[in-house]
Each structure stands twice: as C-alpha cells, then as structure tokens.
Design a protein around this motif. Structure first.
Motif, mmCIF file in Angstrom:
data_model
loop_
_atom_site.group_PDB
_atom_site.id
_atom_site.type_symbol
_atom_site.label_atom_id
_atom_site.label_comp_id
_atom_site.label_asym_id
_atom_site.label_seq_id
_atom_site.Cartn_x
_atom_site.Cartn_y
_atom_site.Cartn_z
ATOM 1 N N TYR A 147 44.568 45.706 -3.301
ATOM 2 C CA TYR A 147 43.705 44.977 -3.333
ATOM 3 C C TYR A 147 42.776 45.894 -3.205
ATOM 4 C CZ TYR A 147 41.044 40.974 -0.755
ATOM 5 O OH TYR A 147 39.758 40.187 -1.003
ATOM 6 N N VAL A 148 42.449 47.004 -2.534
ATOM 7 C CA VAL A 148 41.748 47.832 -2.305
ATOM 8 C C VAL A 148 41.071 48.318 -3.697
ATOM 9 C CG1 VAL A 148 40.717 49.716 -1.582
ATOM 10 C CG2 VAL A 148 41.868 48.119 -0.041
ATOM 11 N N ALA A 149 42.078 48.733 -4.391
ATOM 12 C CA ALA A 149 41.760 49.154 -5.764
ATOM 13 C C ALA A 149 41.645 47.920 -6.554
ATOM 14 C CB ALA A 149 42.712 50.037 -6.483
ATOM 15 N N PHE A 150 41.152 46.821 -6.581
ATOM 16 C CA PHE A 150 41.223 46.326 -7.172
ATOM 17 C C PHE A 150 39.871 45.520 -7.120
ATOM 18 C CE2 PHE A 150 40.674 41.347 -7.664
ATOM 19 C CZ PHE A 150 40.414 41.017 -9.364
ATOM 20 N N LYS A 151 39.375 45.455 -5.765
ATOM 21 C CA LYS A 151 37.575 45.663 -5.602
ATOM 22 C C LYS A 151 36.769 46.478 -5.661
ATOM 23 C CE LYS A 151 38.351 44.668 -0.593
ATOM 24 N NZ LYS A 151 38.385 43.677 0.554
ATOM 25 N N ILE A 152 37.155 47.849 -5.772
ATOM 26 C CA ILE A 152 36.553 48.103 -6.123
ATOM 27 C C ILE A 152 36.258 48.419 -7.496
ATOM 28 C CG2 ILE A 152 36.824 51.829 -6.203
ATOM 29 C CD1 ILE A 152 38.040 51.974 -4.029
ATOM 30 N N ARG A 153 37.383 48.365 -8.437
ATOM 31 C CA ARG A 153 37.480 48.558 -9.895
ATOM 32 C C ARG A 153 36.094 47.374 -9.690
ATOM 33 N NH1 ARG A 153 43.193 49.357 -10.661
ATOM 34 N NH2 ARG A 153 42.643 51.840 -10.925
ATOM 35 N N LYS A 154 36.549 45.897 -9.371
ATOM 36 C CA LYS A 154 35.402 45.140 -9.605
ATOM 37 C C LYS A 154 33.819 45.133 -9.365
ATOM 38 C CE LYS A 154 37.948 41.327 -11.709
ATOM 39 N NZ LYS A 154 37.368 41.301 -12.973
ATOM 40 N N THR A 155 33.690 46.567 -8.244
ATOM 41 C CA THR A 155 32.551 46.403 -7.865
ATOM 42 C C THR A 155 31.624 47.907 -8.652
ATOM 43 O OG1 THR A 155 33.245 47.513 -6.407
ATOM 44 C CG2 THR A 155 32.858 45.222 -5.838
#
Length: 197
Positions: free
Chosen positions: A153-161
């Motif tokens: 989830y953290v990795a996903f949010k970083i990639r999306k931002t």
C-alpha cells in the motif's frame, strides 16, 4: 546609522521575497497544489498529515477505481485490527494469568506444596499452549499478511504520487533571477558599508 542600515537590509529582503513569489507562480494545476490548498493555512496542520497521503487523496479523488481499491485496503486494515483484538485480549489474559501464577507460587513456603502447584500450573499452561498453537500460527500469518499489505500500500501510494510531484516541480520552476538580483543588492550594500567611516 546602524538602525537605518538594518532597516534597509530588511526592506531589500522583503522585496526580494515578493519578487520570487510572483516569479514562481504555478503554471498548471496539479495534485500537489490542490493538496496544499485543501489543508488549512496553519503550518502545523499541514505537517500533521503526511504529504504523500495528501497528494494521494487528491489523485484518487476523481478516479472511482482507485478510490474503490483504496477503500478496500483501508477496510481490510481496520477489519484486521478488530479480528485480532478479540484473540489478543483472550490470549494475553491467559498468558498474564500463568505468569502471575508463577510469581505467586514462588511465595509458597511449603516446598512440597510449592512443587505440586508449579507442576499443576505448568501442565495447565502446556495444555493451553497446545490448544492455542494453531490459533497463534494463524494470527502470525494474518500479521505477516497485514505487514505485506501495508508495504504494498505504501509503495503503491508513492508510485501514484511520484508523477504528481514531478508535475508540481514543472509547474514551479526555480529561476535564479531574483536570487542573483538579491545577491547584487547585498554586494552593493556590503560595499557601501565597507566605505563608510
């Protein structure tokens, strides 16, 4: 004389700051600027929430699929806490009991009675550990899955931002003009100070 020079330096500093603000005005709308404007003007409240989370909230605001996925992840994290809370409470109650029984047993002065009670407590604790061994293994698996889910989830949010912070950087190009001009003003003022007797 010192007061006048100090006032001059302060005035130049303020003018320079105003110039740089107008030169670095946003060119395009982006999630970073939207995230900043949706937070109150207080610096403390802006620092209180993670910048990545703020930008991510802006990114998913208009994307139904991302919003639905985000809701699923958040709901799963909440459900994990609720499910484990019940088991943790029961398991910790029993573990506390056996630990306290062990301490209390040490206060028994009759050595034969003490030995009997220690044996009874150990048998009961061993039986309970056998009964709950599978449950503890399942809880450990849930905790491991939850940790993996949080990492993803953290990795996903970083990639999306990441794309959004790059858009923000492009919308706010840092030019050297106002800095160069301010250094020139400082240099002139320093020269003036050097020549005053």
């Amino acid at each position: 004389m010192k007061k006048i020079l100090f006032a001059s330096v302060m005035a130049l500093s303020l003018l320079s700051c105003r110039e740089s603000k107008t030169e670095n005005a946003p060119i395009v709308e982006n999630a970073v600027d939207n995230a900043k404007s949706s937070v109150s003007s207080s610096l403390e409240s802006y620092r209180g929430e993670n910048l990545i989370d703020q930008i991510y909230s802006e990114v998913i605001k208009n994307d139904k699929n991302l919003k639905a996925l985000d809701d699923k992840v958040r709901k799963n994290i909440e459900e994990t806490e609720k499910v484990l809370e019940v088991y943790d409470r029961i398991l910790s109650m029993s573990e506390s009991y056996y630990q306290q029984a062990g301490y209390k047993t040490k206060s028994i002065t009759d050595s034969l009675m003490k030995k009997q009670v220690e044996t009874e407590v150990k048998i009961s604790a061993d039986q309970y550990n056998l009964k709950t061994g599978n449950i503890k293994a399942l809880i450990a698996q849930i905790n491991k899955n939850n940790e993996t889910l949080n990492n993803l989830y953290v990795a996903f949010k970083i990639r999306k931002t990441l794309l959004e912070i790059e858009k923000y950087q492009n919308a706010h190009p840092l030019k050297t003009d106002s800095l160069d001009n301010f250094i020139k003003k400082q240099n002139r003022l320093m020269e003036e100070l050097k020549h005053i007797k």
